[in-house]
Write an enzyme that holds these catalytic residues in place. Structure first.
Site, PDB file in Angstrom:
ATOM      1  N   ASP A 137       0.684  -1.176   0.141  1.00 44.68           N
ATOM      2  CA  ASP A 137      -0.137   0.103  -0.145  1.00 44.68           C
ATOM      3  C   ASP A 137       0.917   1.230   0.106  1.00 44.68           C
ATOM      4  O   ASP A 137       1.800   1.277   0.993  1.00 44.68           O
ATOM      5  CB  ASP A 137      -1.000   0.012   1.358  1.00 44.68           C
ATOM      6  CG  ASP A 137      -2.103   0.554   1.070  1.00 44.68           C
ATOM      7  OD1 ASP A 137      -2.139   1.698   0.720  1.00 44.68           O
ATOM      8  OD2 ASP A 137      -3.205  -0.192   1.480  1.00 44.68           O
TER       9      ASP A 137
ATOM     10  N   ASP B  64      -3.065   4.738  -2.557  1.00 47.24           N
ATOM     11  CA  ASP B  64      -4.105   5.238  -1.238  1.00 47.24           C
ATOM     12  C   ASP B  64      -4.371   6.431  -2.015  1.00 47.24           C
ATOM     13  O   ASP B  64      -3.780   7.481  -2.452  1.00 47.24           O
ATOM     14  CB  ASP B  64      -3.279   5.433  -0.167  1.00 47.24           C
ATOM     15  CG  ASP B  64      -4.458   5.802   0.899  1.00 47.24           C
ATOM     16  OD1 ASP B  64      -5.229   4.885   1.350  1.00 47.24           O
ATOM     17  OD2 ASP B  64      -4.452   6.917   1.714  1.00 47.24           O
TER      18      ASP B  64
ATOM     19  N   GLU C 244      -6.620   3.753  -5.774  1.00 44.33           N
ATOM     20  CA  GLU C 244      -7.837   3.689  -4.733  1.00 44.33           C
ATOM     21  C   GLU C 244      -8.547   4.932  -5.374  1.00 44.33           C
ATOM     22  O   GLU C 244      -8.006   6.287  -5.127  1.00 44.33           O
ATOM     23  CB  GLU C 244      -7.658   3.672  -3.285  1.00 44.33           C
ATOM     24  CG  GLU C 244      -8.863   3.712  -2.570  1.00 44.33           C
ATOM     25  CD  GLU C 244      -8.882   4.507  -1.341  1.00 44.33           C
ATOM     26  OE1 GLU C 244      -9.861   3.989  -0.393  1.00 44.33           O
ATOM     27  OE2 GLU C 244      -8.057   5.407  -0.947  1.00 44.33           O
TER      28      GLU C 244
ATOM     29  N   HIS D 123     -11.418  -2.719   3.647  1.00 45.60           N
ATOM     30  CA  HIS D 123     -11.133  -2.350   4.987  1.00 45.60           C
ATOM     31  C   HIS D 123     -11.922  -0.946   5.295  1.00 45.60           C
ATOM     32  O   HIS D 123     -12.006  -0.552   6.549  1.00 45.60           O
ATOM     33  CB  HIS D 123      -9.614  -2.237   5.295  1.00 45.60           C
ATOM     34  CG  HIS D 123      -9.163  -0.973   4.534  1.00 45.60           C
ATOM     35  ND1 HIS D 123      -8.812  -0.985   3.273  1.00 45.60           N
ATOM     36  CD2 HIS D 123      -8.476   0.067   5.137  1.00 45.60           C
ATOM     37  CE1 HIS D 123      -8.432  -0.208   3.116  1.00 45.60           C
ATOM     38  NE2 HIS D 123      -8.158   0.633   4.194  1.00 45.60           N
ATOM     39  N   ASP D 124     -12.274  -0.328   4.320  1.00 44.59           N
ATOM     40  CA  ASP D 124     -13.245   0.883   4.823  1.00 44.59           C
ATOM     41  C   ASP D 124     -14.777   0.964   4.631  1.00 44.59           C
ATOM     42  O   ASP D 124     -15.467   1.843   5.025  1.00 44.59           O
ATOM     43  CB  ASP D 124     -12.615   2.123   3.729  1.00 44.59           C
ATOM     44  CG  ASP D 124     -11.332   2.338   3.876  1.00 44.59           C
ATOM     45  OD1 ASP D 124     -10.793   2.224   5.065  1.00 44.59           O
ATOM     46  OD2 ASP D 124     -10.787   2.544   2.624  1.00 44.59           O
TER      47      ASP D 124
END
Ligand code: GLC
Ligand code: MG
Length: 534
Positions: A103, A205, A268, A329-330
């Site tokens: 990431d 990200d 993302e 994960h969000d």
């Protein structure tokens, strides 16, 4: 040349799996997952048929946003292990012919990163311009109306130097100034460091946040704001995100990636399709895979989803490779969102659409969001906006491996609680049963990998109505018809133009596999089938 004859790359053909490192496997008995833990579970991922493993951040961090606030981009947080542990993990991943993605968090650092420490030390520090420092307005108020995703203003006053800095997320996550060439070079160096080690790519990200309007214009109000959402959505972030210049930055990153073999850059990006596809870049010189989050955003409705799939397929640039995501994960987990029965249909959708699927750890066993009592909430988004239930903790709970005291995740109490029913819902329970969610995933992945039509073939919509979606995947002579009943009631499918005959090779009700179909096909509620056409 048809799809079948072109050379496809590993990240086009294979399945990606997201590991949230805190919650995958604890190896040292501190209740938090770590790198050695992940290494010890690689055989499982290989058995499942995974090609690429993406790790959420494992770098040095004060953990204000659980690792998305980085204080050293080249260091591993001691909670997760050491650089040696990382090298061993990478070696073991490669030994299994799998790939490892990291990431990359380029939009912001931790406020404890030495860059920011320097930047905030004085107005004439050489790194002052590495972050977004602005004067207060004449009335002492903030430079503009921009909001932080985690609640409140996006501006934080610095008493010492008498200016505001911008943070799209936590106050402890100051945004970098990507217009500054030194920042660009510093981050490219970070990428080089990991690429040289042999890392196979990055998930980048908040890629669409990286450049902000240089005039700092106010964001307009969002007329469609729903009070249950993040307060951040009160404004439309048209000046704080998705600025045209971001594409130059993405291209710069891509050029670096292209100096290495077969590395992949995933972005993302939460944007409508028309804006999202711009991140493939002009002539595909942008992100290889701008994350496509439609399936985690849209209501679970056959017509809406079919329309979204067509819109996406139609909007892709000529060489742009599609991708699909059900959870991360969000966001809430797919099983919590659509229920256990539909989660099986969702898995079939994810694994039979055209494009790279990303599976979120635990979704393959049907893990659900675990309700976390208020006093145990840890996610800053949950803590900063306490009046709404917006914590992301429920989707980040420990992997449920077996029915031992802490689910095989750890030998001590884990950092986030397990659900009471983990003794029923876990890997070891499901590995033995052909009817489990895990077995369904494994079979679907296997079928997908065995059949070019399913991993690289073309996609053609066949039918959609209030209950079901039907499409065909095809490579050469080989054709598969996928029928998905997104409702709980039975339905039937009768082709309008073509007479389909074939054998069911995959079903959410495995008993049906091996049955042949012709003419009208009936489906149970919550059933999905894959038919190998004659
Ligand atoms: C991304 C991450 C999220 C994080 C945020 C700030 O959206 O997925 O977990 O909080 O960026 O880095
Ligand atoms: Mg640990």
């Amino acid at each position: 040349m048809n799809e079948n004859q072109k050379k496809h790359l590993w990240w086009q053909e294979g399945v990606i799996y997201q590991v949230y490192p805190r919650s995958f496997q604890d190896s040292d008995g501190d209740g938090v997952g770590d790198l050695r833990g992940i290494t010890s579970r690689l055989d499982y991922l290989q058995w499942l048929g995974i090609k690429g493993i993406w790790l959420s951040p494992v770098f040095s961090s004060p953990m204000a946003d659980f690792g998305y606030d980085i204080s050293d981009y080249r260091g591993i947080h001691p909670l997760f292990g050491t650089l040696e542990d990382f090298d061993e993990l990478l070696k073991q991943v490669h030994a299994r012919n799998m790939k490892l993605l990291l990431d990359l968090v380029p939009n912001h650092t931790s406020d404890e990163h030495p860059w920011f420490q320097e930047s905030r030390s004085s107005r004439d520090n050489p790194k002052r311009d590495w972050y977004l420092w602005y004067d207060a307005k004449p009335d002492n108020s903030e430079p503009n109306n921009w909001l932080s995703v985690f609640g409140g203003s996006a501006w934080e006053w610095d008493e010492h130097t008498q200016q505001y800095y911008y943070h799209a997320f936590h106050t402890k996550q100051p945004d970098l100034n990507w217009r500054n060439p030194e920042v660009q070079q510093a981050m490219l160096d970070v990428m080089r460091f990991w690429l040289d080690k042999g890392v196979d790519g990055f998930r980048v990200d908040v890629m669409w946040h990286m450049i902000k309007d240089s005039q700092l214009r106010d964001n307009p109000p969002n007329p469609d704001y729903n009070p249950l959402e993040l307060p951040y959505r009160q404004l439309l972030p048209i000046y704080s995100t998705d600025q045209p210049e971001v594409h130059d930055i993405v291209k710069m990153m891509r050029e670096l990636m292209d100096q290495y073999d077969e590395r992949v850059m995933i972005g993302e990006i939460y944007l409508p399709i028309s804006r999202l596809v711009a991140y493939y870049g002009v002539e595909n010189q942008g992100a290889h895979l701008p994350f496509n989050f439609q399936l985690l955003a849209l209501p679970w409705d056959a017509k809406l989803l079919a329309a979204a799939i067509s819109e996406y397929e139609g909007a892709l640039p000529p060489e742009g490779w599609p991708n699909w995501v059900l959870s991360n994960h969000d966001k809430p987990r797919i099983t919590s969102r659509v229920g256990k029965a539909q989660a099986r249909v969702a898995a079939m959708l994810l694994l039979t659409l055209r494009g790279t699927p990303t599976i979120y750890y635990g979704d393959e066993i049907g893990m659900r969001d675990v309700p976390i009592p208020p006093e145990e909430v840890q996610d800053p988004q949950g803590l900063n906006i306490p009046d709404k239930y917006l914590s992301r903790d429920p989707a980040r709970t420990p992997m449920q491996w077996d029915n031992s005291e802490y689910a095989g995740f750890s030998n001590v109490k884990p950092w986030l609680r397990l659900p009471e029913y983990f003794r029923r819902v876990n890997v070891s329970e499901q590995q033995g049963s052909p009817f489990s969610m895990l077995s369904l995933h494994r079979r679907l992945i296997q079928l997908r990998q065995d059949e070019p039509a399913l991993h690289i073939g073309e996609y053609a919509p066949v039918h959609a109505d209030d209950q079901m979606i039907a499409y065909i995947r095809q490579a050469g002579e080989q054709r598969f018809l996928v029928l998905l009943n997104l409702s709980h009631r039975p339905c039937y499918f009768k082709a309008a133009h073509e007479h389909y005959k074939g054998l069911i090779v995959g079903s959410t009700y495995p008993e049906r596999e091996g049955t042949s179909i012709s003419d009208t096909i009936t489906l149970s509620g919550d059933e999905g089938i894959i038919v190998r056409l004659e």
